[in-house]
Design a protein around this motif. Structure first.
Motif, PDB file in Angstrom:
ATOM      1  N   LEU A 130      -6.254  32.919  42.270  1.00 20.07           N
ATOM      2  CA  LEU A 130      -6.103  32.378  43.621  1.00 20.07           C
ATOM      3  C   LEU A 130      -4.879  31.470  43.777  1.00 20.07           C
ATOM      4  CD1 LEU A 130      -7.236  32.362  46.434  1.00 20.07           C
ATOM      5  CD2 LEU A 130      -8.903  30.631  45.754  1.00 20.07           C
ATOM      6  N   PRO A 131      -4.553  30.588  42.817  1.00 21.40           N
ATOM      7  CA  PRO A 131      -3.347  29.759  42.989  1.00 21.40           C
ATOM      8  C   PRO A 131      -2.076  30.593  43.174  1.00 21.40           C
ATOM      9  CG  PRO A 131      -4.726  28.850  41.267  1.00 21.40           C
ATOM     10  CD  PRO A 131      -5.321  30.181  41.621  1.00 21.40           C
ATOM     11  N   ALA A 132      -1.919  31.647  42.373  1.00 26.67           N
ATOM     12  CA  ALA A 132      -0.739  32.511  42.508  1.00 26.67           C
ATOM     13  C   ALA A 132      -0.754  33.220  43.862  1.00 26.67           C
ATOM     14  CB  ALA A 132      -0.697  33.530  41.375  1.00 26.67           C
ATOM     15  N   PHE A 133      -1.940  33.604  44.315  1.00 29.91           N
ATOM     16  CA  PHE A 133      -2.083  34.245  45.627  1.00 29.91           C
ATOM     17  C   PHE A 133      -1.624  33.298  46.734  1.00 29.91           C
ATOM     18  CE2 PHE A 133      -4.769  34.611  49.417  1.00 29.91           C
ATOM     19  CZ  PHE A 133      -4.535  35.911  49.816  1.00 29.91           C
ATOM     20  N   LEU A 134      -1.987  32.021  46.642  1.00 26.83           N
ATOM     21  CA  LEU A 134      -1.643  31.044  47.677  1.00 26.83           C
ATOM     22  C   LEU A 134      -0.147  30.755  47.718  1.00 26.83           C
ATOM     23  CD1 LEU A 134      -4.628  28.569  47.156  1.00 26.83           C
ATOM     24  CD2 LEU A 134      -4.280  30.106  49.102  1.00 26.83           C
ATOM     25  N   ASP A 135       0.558  30.995  46.624  1.00 29.74           N
ATOM     26  CA  ASP A 135       2.001  30.752  46.591  1.00 29.74           C
ATOM     27  C   ASP A 135       2.784  31.850  47.306  1.00 29.74           C
ATOM     28  OD1 ASP A 135       1.735  28.375  45.196  1.00 29.74           O
ATOM     29  OD2 ASP A 135       1.924  29.340  43.224  1.00 29.74           O
ATOM     30  N   LYS A 136       2.139  32.936  47.646  1.00 31.07           N
ATOM     31  CA  LYS A 136       2.831  34.048  48.293  1.00 31.07           C
ATOM     32  C   LYS A 136       2.934  33.828  49.801  1.00 31.07           C
ATOM     33  CE  LYS A 136       1.222  37.337  44.800  1.00 31.07           C
ATOM     34  NZ  LYS A 136       2.536  37.378  44.117  1.00 31.07           N
ATOM     35  N   GLU A 137       3.838  34.575  50.440  1.00 28.77           N
ATOM     36  CA  GLU A 137       3.998  34.509  51.886  1.00 28.77           C
ATOM     37  C   GLU A 137       2.767  35.090  52.582  1.00 28.77           C
ATOM     38  OE1 GLU A 137       6.419  33.056  53.472  1.00 28.77           O
ATOM     39  OE2 GLU A 137       7.574  32.573  51.675  1.00 28.77           O
ATOM     40  N   GLN A 138       2.581  34.702  53.839  1.00 28.35           N
ATOM     41  CA  GLN A 138       1.396  35.123  54.580  1.00 28.35           C
ATOM     42  C   GLN A 138       1.272  36.642  54.667  1.00 28.35           C
ATOM     43  OE1 GLN A 138      -1.153  33.105  56.146  1.00 28.35           O
ATOM     44  NE2 GLN A 138      -2.056  35.143  56.083  1.00 28.35           N
ATOM     45  N   PHE A 139       2.385  37.324  54.946  1.00 30.77           N
ATOM     46  CA  PHE A 139       2.319  38.783  55.089  1.00 30.77           C
ATOM     47  C   PHE A 139       1.918  39.454  53.776  1.00 30.77           C
ATOM     48  CE2 PHE A 139       6.583  38.365  53.394  1.00 30.77           C
ATOM     49  CZ  PHE A 139       6.771  39.515  52.648  1.00 30.77           C
ATOM     50  N   LYS A 140       2.360  38.869  52.642  1.00 33.71           N
ATOM     51  CA  LYS A 140       2.009  39.430  51.342  1.00 33.71           C
ATOM     52  C   LYS A 140       0.538  39.180  51.033  1.00 33.71           C
ATOM     53  CE  LYS A 140       2.916  41.518  47.493  1.00 33.71           C
ATOM     54  NZ  LYS A 140       3.220  42.981  47.518  1.00 33.71           N
ATOM     55  N   GLN A 141       0.013  38.016  51.429  1.00 33.78           N
ATOM     56  CA  GLN A 141      -1.413  37.727  51.258  1.00 33.78           C
ATOM     57  C   GLN A 141      -2.255  38.747  52.028  1.00 33.78           C
ATOM     58  OE1 GLN A 141      -2.191  33.680  52.399  1.00 33.78           O
ATOM     59  NE2 GLN A 141      -0.889  32.815  50.810  1.00 33.78           N
ATOM     60  N   ASP A 142      -1.838  39.038  53.252  1.00 34.32           N
ATOM     61  CA  ASP A 142      -2.571  40.010  54.069  1.00 34.32           C
ATOM     62  C   ASP A 142      -2.573  41.387  53.414  1.00 34.32           C
ATOM     63  OD1 ASP A 142      -2.996  37.996  55.881  1.00 34.32           O
ATOM     64  OD2 ASP A 142      -1.358  38.594  57.216  1.00 34.32           O
ATOM     65  N   GLU A 143      -1.447  41.769  52.844  1.00 34.15           N
ATOM     66  CA  GLU A 143      -1.353  43.067  52.171  1.00 34.15           C
ATOM     67  C   GLU A 143      -2.291  43.136  50.972  1.00 34.15           C
ATOM     68  OE1 GLU A 143       2.650  43.842  51.085  1.00 34.15           O
ATOM     69  OE2 GLU A 143       3.363  44.138  53.148  1.00 34.15           O
ATOM     70  N   LEU A 144      -2.330  42.072  50.186  1.00 34.95           N
ATOM     71  CA  LEU A 144      -3.165  42.055  48.984  1.00 34.95           C
ATOM     72  C   LEU A 144      -4.645  42.100  49.336  1.00 34.95           C
ATOM     73  CD1 LEU A 144      -1.249  39.386  46.864  1.00 34.95           C
ATOM     74  CD2 LEU A 144      -1.387  41.846  46.411  1.00 34.95           C
ATOM     75  N   LEU A 145      -5.053  41.391  50.384  1.00 37.44           N
ATOM     76  CA  LEU A 145      -6.461  41.362  50.760  1.00 37.44           C
ATOM     77  C   LEU A 145      -6.927  42.680  51.362  1.00 37.44           C
ATOM     78  CD1 LEU A 145      -6.926  37.797  52.328  1.00 37.44           C
ATOM     79  CD2 LEU A 145      -7.637  38.579  50.071  1.00 37.44           C
ATOM     80  N   SER A 146      -6.050  43.326  52.106  1.00 39.91           N
ATOM     81  CA  SER A 146      -6.436  44.568  52.787  1.00 39.91           C
ATOM     82  C   SER A 146      -6.270  45.812  51.929  1.00 39.91           C
ATOM     83  CB  SER A 146      -5.619  44.729  54.078  1.00 39.91           C
ATOM     84  OG  SER A 146      -4.230  44.780  53.787  1.00 39.91           O
ATOM     85  N   ASP A 147      -5.652  45.669  50.759  1.00 39.05           N
ATOM     86  CA  ASP A 147      -5.426  46.814  49.875  1.00 39.05           C
ATOM     87  C   ASP A 147      -6.731  47.170  49.146  1.00 39.05           C
ATOM     88  OD1 ASP A 147      -4.563  48.752  48.165  1.00 39.05           O
ATOM     89  OD2 ASP A 147      -3.195  47.471  47.016  1.00 39.05           O
ATOM     90  N   PRO A 148      -7.339  48.328  49.448  1.00 43.37           N
ATOM     91  CA  PRO A 148      -8.607  48.693  48.800  1.00 43.37           C
ATOM     92  C   PRO A 148      -8.456  48.965  47.299  1.00 43.37           C
ATOM     93  CG  PRO A 148      -7.765  50.521  50.107  1.00 43.37           C
ATOM     94  CD  PRO A 148      -6.898  49.340  50.406  1.00 43.37           C
ATOM     95  N   GLU A 149      -7.218  49.180  46.841  1.00 41.72           N
ATOM     96  CA  GLU A 149      -6.979  49.462  45.427  1.00 41.72           C
ATOM     97  C   GLU A 149      -6.737  48.187  44.615  1.00 41.72           C
ATOM     98  OE1 GLU A 149      -7.393  52.469  44.295  1.00 41.72           O
ATOM     99  OE2 GLU A 149      -7.731  53.202  46.330  1.00 41.72           O
ATOM    100  N   ASN A 150      -6.605  47.050  45.289  1.00 41.96           N
ATOM    101  CA  ASN A 150      -6.339  45.795  44.584  1.00 41.96           C
ATOM    102  C   ASN A 150      -7.630  45.263  43.970  1.00 41.96           C
ATOM    103  OD1 ASN A 150      -5.397  43.361  43.639  1.00 41.96           O
ATOM    104  ND2 ASN A 150      -5.093  42.443  45.673  1.00 41.96           N
ATOM    105  N   GLN A 151      -7.718  45.295  42.656  1.00 41.16           N
ATOM    106  CA  GLN A 151      -8.933  44.884  41.956  1.00 41.16           C
ATOM    107  C   GLN A 151      -9.151  43.370  41.979  1.00 41.16           C
ATOM    108  OE1 GLN A 151     -11.155  47.151  40.773  1.00 41.16           O
ATOM    109  NE2 GLN A 151      -9.774  48.639  41.711  1.00 41.16           N
ATOM    110  N   LEU A 152      -8.124  42.608  42.324  1.00 42.84           N
ATOM    111  CA  LEU A 152      -8.254  41.152  42.358  1.00 42.84           C
ATOM    112  C   LEU A 152      -8.812  40.654  43.692  1.00 42.84           C
ATOM    113  CD1 LEU A 152      -4.873  40.111  40.663  1.00 42.84           C
ATOM    114  CD2 LEU A 152      -7.117  40.407  39.604  1.00 42.84           C
ATOM    115  N   ALA A 153      -8.735  41.504  44.710  1.00 47.93           N
ATOM    116  CA  ALA A 153      -9.238  41.109  46.027  1.00 47.93           C
ATOM    117  C   ALA A 153     -10.756  41.194  46.061  1.00 47.93           C
ATOM    118  CB  ALA A 153      -8.640  42.006  47.107  1.00 47.93           C
TER     119      ALA A 153
END
Length: 233
Positions: A130-153
């Motif tokens: 989560l800390p590394a996730f928070l360091d990213k830009e908002q648009f990149k956070q949205d991409e990571l959360l909405s990606d069904p293939e992202n195992q970290l989401a």
């Protein structure tokens, strides 16, 4: 005698007053309306005939995607004492502290990351990442959360019963319940502080794990969010 002609009157209408009223009404509705918050995934809730409204304050929303990923949203009071941002910041720090008690690899967070987390309407990511996730830009956070293939989401959840070694969903829910906001605690006790929103195609196993976890935490009262059934349903 000559025919008397009626005095002609102007057909112009002064619309100034009507424009003022329109602007006032528009301003009123903008200030009093509750806008839909952005969610990381699209969820189509099942229909029901219930017309009970879910509160907008002192509420924890558990969103379960069609892929079975779990996300959380936390809202506090409308006033500044226990505002949503203050509650989220406190819950984040408490959750990290609880995680560090049972894991050898500790999580370190900065004030900037806490401030960023406090502004998230809905979140769902593995705590260690989560800390590394928070360091990213908002648009990149949205991409990571909405990606069904992202195992970290998604917040990890299972059928754990050992609260001495809680899973991450249990860590978050305990941190929310133990926040300094007494109104949020009372809302959870009365069954008004937790709402579960699942897709009609969400795997039953994930929904079962979420409900089982809440019961393990003695949070036995909650709401299920549905769409109002229409005549065509």
């Amino acid at each position: 005698m000559g025919k008397v002609k009626p005095k002609r009157k102007s057909t112009l209408i002064d619309m100034t007053a009507m424009s003022d009223v329109t602007v006032l009404l528009l301003t009123f509705f903008m200030l009093t309306s509750t806008f839909l918050q952005k969610e990381p995934v699209t969820v189509l809730t099942p229909s029901s005939v219930s017309e009970l409204k879910v509160p907008t304050a002192n509420l924890t929303t558990v969103l379960i995607s069609p892929e079975g990923k779990v996300f959380l949203s936390i809202s506090g009071d409308a006033d500044s004492t226990y505002s949503s941002e203050k509650v989220r910041a406190e819950v984040f720090q408490t959750a990290v502290a609880e995680y560090n008690k049972t894991h050898s690899k500790k999580i370190e967070i900065t004030p900037q990351q806490v401030a960023k987390f406090s502004k998230l309407n809905m979140f769902g990511y593995r705590l260690a990442d989560l800390p590394a996730f928070l360091d990213k830009e908002q648009f990149k956070q949205d991409e990571l959360l909405s990606d069904p293939e992202n195992q970290l989401a998604g917040i990890p959840v299972d059928d754990n019963k050992d609260l001495a070694k809680p899973n991450e969903f249990q860590i978050w829910m305990r941190a929310i319940y133990n926040s300094s906001n007494p109104n949020l605690e009372q809302a959870i006790k009365k069954g008004e502080g937790i709402a579960i929103k699942a897709d009609k195609d969400t795997p039953y196993s994930t929904v079962h794990d979420v409900l089982d976890n809440l019961q393990t935490l003695k949070m036995n009262k909650f709401s299920l969010m549905t769409a109002l059934k229409t005549e065509n349903d």
